[in-house]
Design an enzyme around this catalytic site. Structure first.
Site, mmCIF file in Angstrom:
data_model
loop_
_atom_site.group_PDB
_atom_site.id
_atom_site.type_symbol
_atom_site.label_atom_id
_atom_site.label_comp_id
_atom_site.label_asym_id
_atom_site.label_seq_id
_atom_site.Cartn_x
_atom_site.Cartn_y
_atom_site.Cartn_z
ATOM 1 N N ASP A 1 30.393 74.350 19.519
ATOM 2 C CA ASP A 1 31.176 72.997 19.485
ATOM 3 C C ASP A 1 32.993 73.621 18.560
ATOM 4 O O ASP A 1 32.684 73.479 17.518
ATOM 5 C CB ASP A 1 30.999 71.532 19.086
ATOM 6 C CG ASP A 1 32.079 70.471 19.201
ATOM 7 O OD1 ASP A 1 33.059 71.268 19.922
ATOM 8 O OD2 ASP A 1 31.529 69.524 18.923
ATOM 9 N N LYS B 1 28.839 71.948 29.412
ATOM 10 C CA LYS B 1 30.359 70.785 28.702
ATOM 11 C C LYS B 1 31.383 70.750 29.775
ATOM 12 O O LYS B 1 32.052 70.999 29.750
ATOM 13 C CB LYS B 1 30.198 71.219 27.195
ATOM 14 C CG LYS B 1 31.438 70.008 26.410
ATOM 15 C CD LYS B 1 31.186 71.533 25.370
ATOM 16 C CE LYS B 1 32.381 70.497 24.202
ATOM 17 N NZ LYS B 1 32.269 71.507 22.719
ATOM 18 N N ASP C 1 34.387 71.607 11.683
ATOM 19 C CA ASP C 1 33.756 70.259 12.400
ATOM 20 C C ASP C 1 31.983 70.711 11.589
ATOM 21 O O ASP C 1 31.475 70.501 12.741
ATOM 22 C CB ASP C 1 34.419 69.775 13.319
ATOM 23 C CG ASP C 1 33.459 68.554 13.921
ATOM 24 O OD1 ASP C 1 33.721 68.039 12.873
ATOM 25 O OD2 ASP C 1 33.621 67.922 15.109
ATOM 26 N N GLY D 1 23.267 66.499 25.787
ATOM 27 C CA GLY D 1 23.357 66.251 24.821
ATOM 28 C C GLY D 1 24.825 64.924 24.954
ATOM 29 O O GLY D 1 25.697 65.226 26.072
ATOM 30 N N ARG D 2 25.203 64.226 23.985
ATOM 31 C CA ARG D 2 26.647 63.096 23.841
ATOM 32 C C ARG D 2 27.646 63.660 23.074
ATOM 33 O O ARG D 2 27.283 63.189 21.592
ATOM 34 C CB ARG D 2 26.417 62.136 24.723
ATOM 35 C CG ARG D 2 25.728 61.343 25.892
ATOM 36 C CD ARG D 2 25.573 60.155 25.516
ATOM 37 N NE ARG D 2 24.212 59.736 26.603
ATOM 38 C CZ ARG D 2 24.485 59.532 27.574
ATOM 39 N NH1 ARG D 2 25.806 59.467 28.006
ATOM 40 N NH2 ARG D 2 22.655 59.214 28.502
ATOM 41 N N GLY D 3 28.844 64.207 22.702
ATOM 42 C CA GLY D 3 29.150 64.231 22.020
ATOM 43 C C GLY D 3 30.774 63.480 21.923
ATOM 44 O O GLY D 3 30.981 62.274 23.004
ATOM 45 N N ASN E 1 26.449 70.368 16.207
ATOM 46 C CA ASN E 1 26.975 71.322 16.151
ATOM 47 C C ASN E 1 26.179 72.538 15.991
ATOM 48 O O ASN E 1 27.082 73.694 15.703
ATOM 49 C CB ASN E 1 28.243 71.470 15.843
ATOM 50 C CG ASN E 1 29.371 69.897 16.281
ATOM 51 O OD1 ASN E 1 28.986 69.569 17.461
ATOM 52 N ND2 ASN E 1 30.135 69.786 15.465
ATOM 53 N N VAL F 1 27.182 66.810 27.863
ATOM 54 C CA VAL F 1 26.082 67.570 27.927
ATOM 55 C C VAL F 1 25.685 67.934 29.197
ATOM 56 O O VAL F 1 24.770 67.491 28.595
ATOM 57 C CB VAL F 1 26.499 68.666 26.708
ATOM 58 C CG1 VAL F 1 25.969 70.577 26.850
ATOM 59 C CG2 VAL F 1 27.574 69.016 25.808
ATOM 60 N N TYR G 1 21.615 78.091 27.599
ATOM 61 C CA TYR G 1 21.040 76.335 27.780
ATOM 62 C C TYR G 1 20.085 76.556 26.191
ATOM 63 O O TYR G 1 19.227 77.606 26.036
ATOM 64 C CB TYR G 1 20.651 76.009 28.519
ATOM 65 C CG TYR G 1 19.326 74.605 28.760
ATOM 66 C CD1 TYR G 1 20.272 73.320 27.838
ATOM 67 C CD2 TYR G 1 18.096 74.666 28.719
ATOM 68 C CE1 TYR G 1 19.499 72.908 27.875
ATOM 69 C CE2 TYR G 1 17.423 73.279 28.573
ATOM 70 C CZ TYR G 1 18.139 72.389 28.274
ATOM 71 O OH TYR G 1 17.061 71.293 27.583
HETATM 72 P P1 ADP Z 1 31.910 67.712 21.296
HETATM 73 O O1 ADP Z 1 33.069 68.748 20.341
HETATM 74 O O2 ADP Z 1 31.690 67.034 22.401
HETATM 75 O O3 ADP Z 1 30.601 66.788 19.678
HETATM 76 P P2 ADP Z 1 29.193 69.311 21.420
HETATM 77 O O4 ADP Z 1 29.842 70.740 21.883
HETATM 78 O O5 ADP Z 1 29.085 69.300 19.749
HETATM 79 O O6 ADP Z 1 30.248 68.817 22.245
HETATM 80 O O7 ADP Z 1 28.028 68.599 22.031
HETATM 81 C C1 ADP Z 1 27.122 68.506 21.827
HETATM 82 C C2 ADP Z 1 26.065 67.534 22.343
HETATM 83 O O8 ADP Z 1 25.209 68.313 23.207
HETATM 84 C C3 ADP Z 1 25.392 68.653 21.189
HETATM 85 O O9 ADP Z 1 25.530 68.250 20.163
HETATM 86 C C4 ADP Z 1 24.006 69.152 21.985
HETATM 87 O O10 ADP Z 1 22.878 68.483 21.647
HETATM 88 C C5 ADP Z 1 24.011 69.178 23.011
HETATM 89 N N1 ADP Z 1 24.383 70.354 23.559
HETATM 90 C C6 ADP Z 1 25.239 71.017 23.182
HETATM 91 N N2 ADP Z 1 25.474 72.647 24.003
HETATM 92 C C7 ADP Z 1 23.905 73.085 24.311
HETATM 93 C C8 ADP Z 1 24.085 73.866 24.567
HETATM 94 N N3 ADP Z 1 24.179 74.964 24.754
HETATM 95 N N4 ADP Z 1 22.350 73.412 25.276
HETATM 96 C C9 ADP Z 1 21.502 72.233 24.960
HETATM 97 N N5 ADP Z 1 21.968 71.487 24.323
HETATM 98 C C10 ADP Z 1 23.454 71.530 24.365
HETATM 99 MG MG MG Z 2 30.083 68.565 18.830
HETATM 100 MG MG MG Z 3 34.172 69.082 19.221
#
Ligand code: ADP
Ligand code: MG
Ligand code: MG
Length: 351
Positions: free
Chosen positions: A181, A64, A163, A44-46, A168, A51, A115
């Protein structure tokens, strides 16, 4: 003079022994060996970094990775996960948070979570539609997580997410969801004490534009009761998420085929709406995502679904239902059968 030196020496020794003991005691609490986290692939990319799916010594985890520039976000997320009683089926399972610097690499901040192989709700809905019981189960589980978050318990403060959106929320392999998140989240126990302008900015300038409630877009949030106000902001976003989720529920579309996934307001404003566009559409024009035509023919289940969604995204924050009430509503919704399903099942029993 000698006596003072000896005293200081003894104090320093005692201090280092105590510190050593504390480190030893703390060791078993650390669940990960940070040098053994091996990143396998980006999942994932936030906004704040990637991630990864990572391999810890004995388990698979999501890692993350944030740069040092995002320390504030990292600390906030870590501290929220570390609050007492944050273990809940519908809140992402936190494993550890740490800072590390691998040889020859820049220092990095890591949040380590369980995960979730099905990824975010957004990702899930893009690739898969669901049936009525599955959609109700997902909606109920997200709401259960939010209701738990918003509720103050003996040692746990009430928490606003700030958020909330389908990126999230993570999907368990059993089809239930967990809220994640917590970079923007806020424990609601302390009263605001800073100057009014700073407080307004601290509240108003967070979140994803698409999911911002009208009062946030208008900078008109009720600061006199910020605890209630921030919960109402979360409930508004919950309503948009329900709309996104049930728009992918194949059972309630003609021919039992759901249209492709669409984010809330994507039809109106595309993929990257600006703050001003959202403010105009949501706060000024009071526009909300449109309900599909096929939802109009059902006087019970879908009428109820629409009512609950509308009760969540009400323009007037005071008129919105609470997350706890929405949880009850979603439970009830799961017990109703949409008309189209009853027709199909009665046809099946007749043949
Ligand atoms: P940010 O704060 O940068 O938005 P996030 O915590 O929302 O980061 O994570 C970004 C993305 O990574 C999520 O939208 C999801 O697709 C993926 N992701 C985050 N945590 C997990 C997890 N525990 N298992 C699988 N995918 C995850
Ligand atoms: Mg996020
Ligand atoms: Mg965030």
């Amino acid at each position: 003079c000698y006596v003072t030196v000896i005293r200081v020496f003894i104090q320093v020794r005692t201090f280092s022994v105590i510190r050593g003991l504390l480190v030893l005691l703390h060791k078993p609490v650390l669940k990960t060996d940070i040098y053994c986290i091996c990143s396998v692939q980006v999942v994932g990319r936030g906004c704040y970094g990637n991630v990864w799916m990572g391999q810890l010594i004995d388990q698979c985890a999501a890692v993350k990775q944030l740069s040092l520039n995002n320390r504030q976000n990292f600390l906030n997320e870590r501290d929220i996960y570390r609050l007492p009683m944050m273990e809940h089926e519908n809140i992402a399972r936190f494993i550890d948070a740490t800072e590390r610097q691998l040889p020859g690499k820049a220092p990095e901040l890591l949040i380590i979570l369980e995960y979730y192989p099905l990824g975010s709700l957004n990702n899930f809905l893009k690739h898969k539609s669901c049936n009525w019981p599955e959609a109700c189960r997902m909606a109920h589980s997200i709401t259960r997580g939010l209701s738990y978050l918003h509720t103050e318990r003996l040692y746990k403060p009430a928490i606003a997410h700030r958020d909330l959106n389908s990126r999230n929320v993570l999907v368990h392999s059993d089809g239930t969801c967990a809220i994640s998140d917590f970079g923007m989240a806020m424990a609601l126990s302390r009263p605001f004490s800073g100057p009014l302008e700073e407080e307004t900015a601290a509240i108003a300038e967070v979140g994803t534009y698409r999911y911002m409630a009208p009062e946030v877009l208008d900078g008109a949030i009720n600061l006199s009761d910020h605890q209630t106000a921030l919960k109402q902001v979360d409930v508004y976003a919950l309503g948009l998420m329900y709309w996104e989720l049930f728009s992918r529920c194949s059972d309630i579309f003609s021919g039992h085929v759901a249209p492709p996934f669409s984010l809330a307001f994507e039809a109106e404003l595309g993929s990257h709406p600006t703050f001003d566009e959202m403010q105009q559409l949501v706060a000024r024009e009071r526009h909300r995502p449109v309900f599909p035509a096929s939802w109009q023919d059902d006087p019970l289940a879908l009428a109820y679904l629409k009512l609950v969604i509308e009760e969540c995204w009400e323009q007037d924050a005071e008129a919105r239902i609470t997350a706890c009430c929405a949880e009850e509503r979603m439970k009830e919704l799961g017990e109703l059968r949409p008309l189209c399903l009853s027709v199909v099942s009665s046809l099946c029993t007749a043949t």
